[in-house]
Design an enzyme around this catalytic site. Sequence first.
Site, PDB file in Angstrom:
ATOM      1  N   MET A 298      51.490 -20.868  10.008  1.00 37.35           N
ATOM      2  CA  MET A 298      52.561 -20.697  11.002  1.00 37.35           C
ATOM      3  C   MET A 298      53.213 -22.049  11.278  1.00 37.35           C
ATOM      4  O   MET A 298      52.566 -22.968  11.775  1.00 37.35           O
ATOM      5  CB  MET A 298      52.016 -20.065  12.278  1.00 37.35           C
ATOM      6  CG  MET A 298      51.491 -18.647  12.044  1.00 37.35           C
ATOM      7  SD  MET A 298      50.895 -17.823  13.541  1.00 37.35           S
ATOM      8  CE  MET A 298      52.432 -17.538  14.421  1.00 37.35           C
TER       9      MET A 298
ATOM     10  N   GLY B 189      56.139 -22.496  13.057  1.00 38.19           N
ATOM     11  CA  GLY B 189      57.035 -22.517  14.208  1.00 38.19           C
ATOM     12  C   GLY B 189      58.390 -21.919  13.885  1.00 38.19           C
ATOM     13  O   GLY B 189      59.232 -21.759  14.762  1.00 38.19           O
ATOM     14  N   GLY B 190      58.606 -21.585  12.616  1.00 37.92           N
ATOM     15  CA  GLY B 190      59.869 -20.981  12.194  1.00 37.92           C
ATOM     16  C   GLY B 190      59.806 -19.466  12.252  1.00 37.92           C
ATOM     17  O   GLY B 190      58.734 -18.870  12.420  1.00 37.92           O
ATOM     18  N   VAL B 191      60.953 -18.844  12.095  1.00 39.66           N
ATOM     19  CA  VAL B 191      61.035 -17.390  12.258  1.00 39.66           C
ATOM     20  C   VAL B 191      60.324 -16.646  11.121  1.00 39.66           C
ATOM     21  O   VAL B 191      59.703 -15.596  11.339  1.00 39.66           O
ATOM     22  CB  VAL B 191      62.517 -16.945  12.401  1.00 39.66           C
ATOM     23  CG1 VAL B 191      63.279 -17.127  11.108  1.00 39.66           C
ATOM     24  CG2 VAL B 191      62.613 -15.510  12.874  1.00 39.66           C
ATOM     25  N   ASP B 192      60.367 -17.171   9.903  1.00 44.57           N
ATOM     26  CA  ASP B 192      59.772 -16.461   8.760  1.00 44.57           C
ATOM     27  C   ASP B 192      58.256 -16.319   8.903  1.00 44.57           C
ATOM     28  O   ASP B 192      57.708 -15.224   8.747  1.00 44.57           O
ATOM     29  CB  ASP B 192      60.109 -17.179   7.450  1.00 44.57           C
ATOM     30  CG  ASP B 192      61.594 -17.124   7.117  1.00 44.57           C
ATOM     31  OD1 ASP B 192      62.262 -16.157   7.522  1.00 44.57           O
ATOM     32  OD2 ASP B 192      62.091 -18.055   6.462  1.00 44.57           O
ATOM     33  N   SER B 193      57.575 -17.417   9.188  1.00 47.46           N
ATOM     34  CA  SER B 193      56.115 -17.344   9.297  1.00 47.46           C
ATOM     35  C   SER B 193      55.694 -16.566  10.542  1.00 47.46           C
ATOM     36  O   SER B 193      54.646 -15.921  10.559  1.00 47.46           O
ATOM     37  CB  SER B 193      55.492 -18.744   9.298  1.00 47.46           C
ATOM     38  OG  SER B 193      56.002 -19.540  10.344  1.00 47.46           O
TER      39      SER B 193
ATOM     40  N   MET C  48      49.970 -26.403  10.251  1.00 46.33           N
ATOM     41  CA  MET C  48      49.635 -27.574   9.444  1.00 46.33           C
ATOM     42  C   MET C  48      50.434 -28.793   9.882  1.00 46.33           C
ATOM     43  O   MET C  48      51.666 -28.750   9.909  1.00 46.33           O
ATOM     44  CB  MET C  48      49.941 -27.289   7.969  1.00 46.33           C
ATOM     45  CG  MET C  48      48.984 -26.348   7.328  1.00 46.33           C
ATOM     46  SD  MET C  48      49.494 -25.913   5.629  1.00 46.33           S
ATOM     47  CE  MET C  48      50.450 -24.442   5.939  1.00 46.33           C
TER      48      MET C  48
ATOM     49  N   CYS D 127      54.084 -29.938  -2.598  1.00 46.87           N
ATOM     50  CA  CYS D 127      53.476 -29.581  -1.317  1.00 46.87           C
ATOM     51  C   CYS D 127      52.863 -28.189  -1.381  1.00 46.87           C
ATOM     52  O   CYS D 127      51.757 -27.955  -0.890  1.00 46.87           O
ATOM     53  CB  CYS D 127      54.520 -29.653  -0.209  1.00 46.87           C
ATOM     54  SG  CYS D 127      53.879 -29.205   1.413  1.00 46.87           S
TER      55      CYS D 127
ATOM     56  N   GLY E 111      55.336 -17.426   4.914  1.00 40.67           N
ATOM     57  CA  GLY E 111      56.635 -16.777   5.091  1.00 40.67           C
ATOM     58  C   GLY E 111      57.587 -16.990   3.926  1.00 40.67           C
ATOM     59  O   GLY E 111      58.803 -16.913   4.105  1.00 40.67           O
TER      60      GLY E 111
ATOM     61  N   CYS F 108      59.981 -31.324   3.045  1.00 37.54           N
ATOM     62  CA  CYS F 108      58.875 -30.916   3.905  1.00 37.54           C
ATOM     63  C   CYS F 108      58.366 -32.018   4.828  1.00 37.54           C
ATOM     64  O   CYS F 108      57.990 -31.746   5.946  1.00 37.54           O
ATOM     65  CB  CYS F 108      57.739 -30.353   3.062  1.00 37.54           C
ATOM     66  SG  CYS F 108      57.339 -31.302   1.604  1.00 37.54           S
TER      67      CYS F 108
END
Length: 367
Positions: free
Chosen positions: A11, A13-17, A36, A101, A125, A197
């Site tokens: 996760m 913090g973005g919408v996808d995850s 992470m 990454c 995500g 990243c």
Amino acid sequence: MATKKRVVVGMSGGVDSSVTAWLLKEQGYEVIGLFMKNWEDDDDSEYCSTRQDWLDAASVADVVGVDIEAVNFAAEYKDRVFAEFLREYSAGRTPNPDVLCNAEIKFKAFLDHAMSLGAEFIATGHYARVRESNGEFQLLKGLDASKDQSYFLHRLNQAQLSKTLFPLGEMPKTEVRDIAHRIGLSNAAKKDSTGICFIGERPFRDFLNQYLPTHKGPMKTLDGRLVGEHIGLSFYTLGQRKGIGIGGDKKGNGEPWFAVHKDLTSNTLYVAQGHDHPALRSTHLAAENISWVAGHAPHNTHIAAKTRYRQSDSACVLSVSDDGFSLEFPDAQWAVTPGQSAVLYDGDVCLGGGIIHGANPDLSPLK
């Protein structure tokens, strides 16, 4: 009652995850969120969003109803990703750290950590799909072609794919945002991250300057005419147009200037005019440091490839050797760039890829 299968979701913090975590919980999995932290050098700067991202991830975990923990992979990241990134730039190439990454952190360090938590699967995500066929795991493009991220995942292997779920692979991005709004996620309108990243939204030139010594040098046309000064070869990539800094050159033809060749020995940047200049077109490339999703090279040699992310697949013929592969394209490819990934496809199936180390642009009259 059967115990729920445990899945650890990366996760960010973005919408996808965030929607990924919600979908898996809805599907009956026991979901644990893992945030992470991969970068520490200047994470108190205005450009580093780590703190806000963690707050967003924790807030979402609360709404979705899953536990979340933060794990620090900064040491692994520096050793496995950032050091390679600097090596490639020092050698005049243009690396793609997101590929590294994924292979070294998200699907290695993170996967190992998740397994230590008793997980059966990890999930992210990413817009991609995994399919099992005759005991072999295949990596497929995401159904939303505009968001497909299989290019960045092409170094994943059978062991990694067998443990990976990509719940968003079957969905368009618009539906993902709709779900986020519907279930009341605080980050539903958060814009997609565009930064590399670890660099995030920092100005790239300033960032690289902290780590790599750069030297100004001549900027020349292929016939040797001096047209300007570059600020350090690391700051330019083949096909780059912005930031070349050549104004109205009286001897030019009025077309925009592009970086076409870097000579490290003489610290010279060569430029040419016109998007379709022969120095920007190649029908052949060679790649090394190769990786096959299936664990072996494909049997079919008439396939397709991408030599950069935002590009449609181009038909090509594959030749595999002990230390790499080469591709022959009937249609010339634009700005084939050493350090970038050549990723191979058979329809929707991602076969693997390698790091480009050579191509055949026409650099005449350069000797």
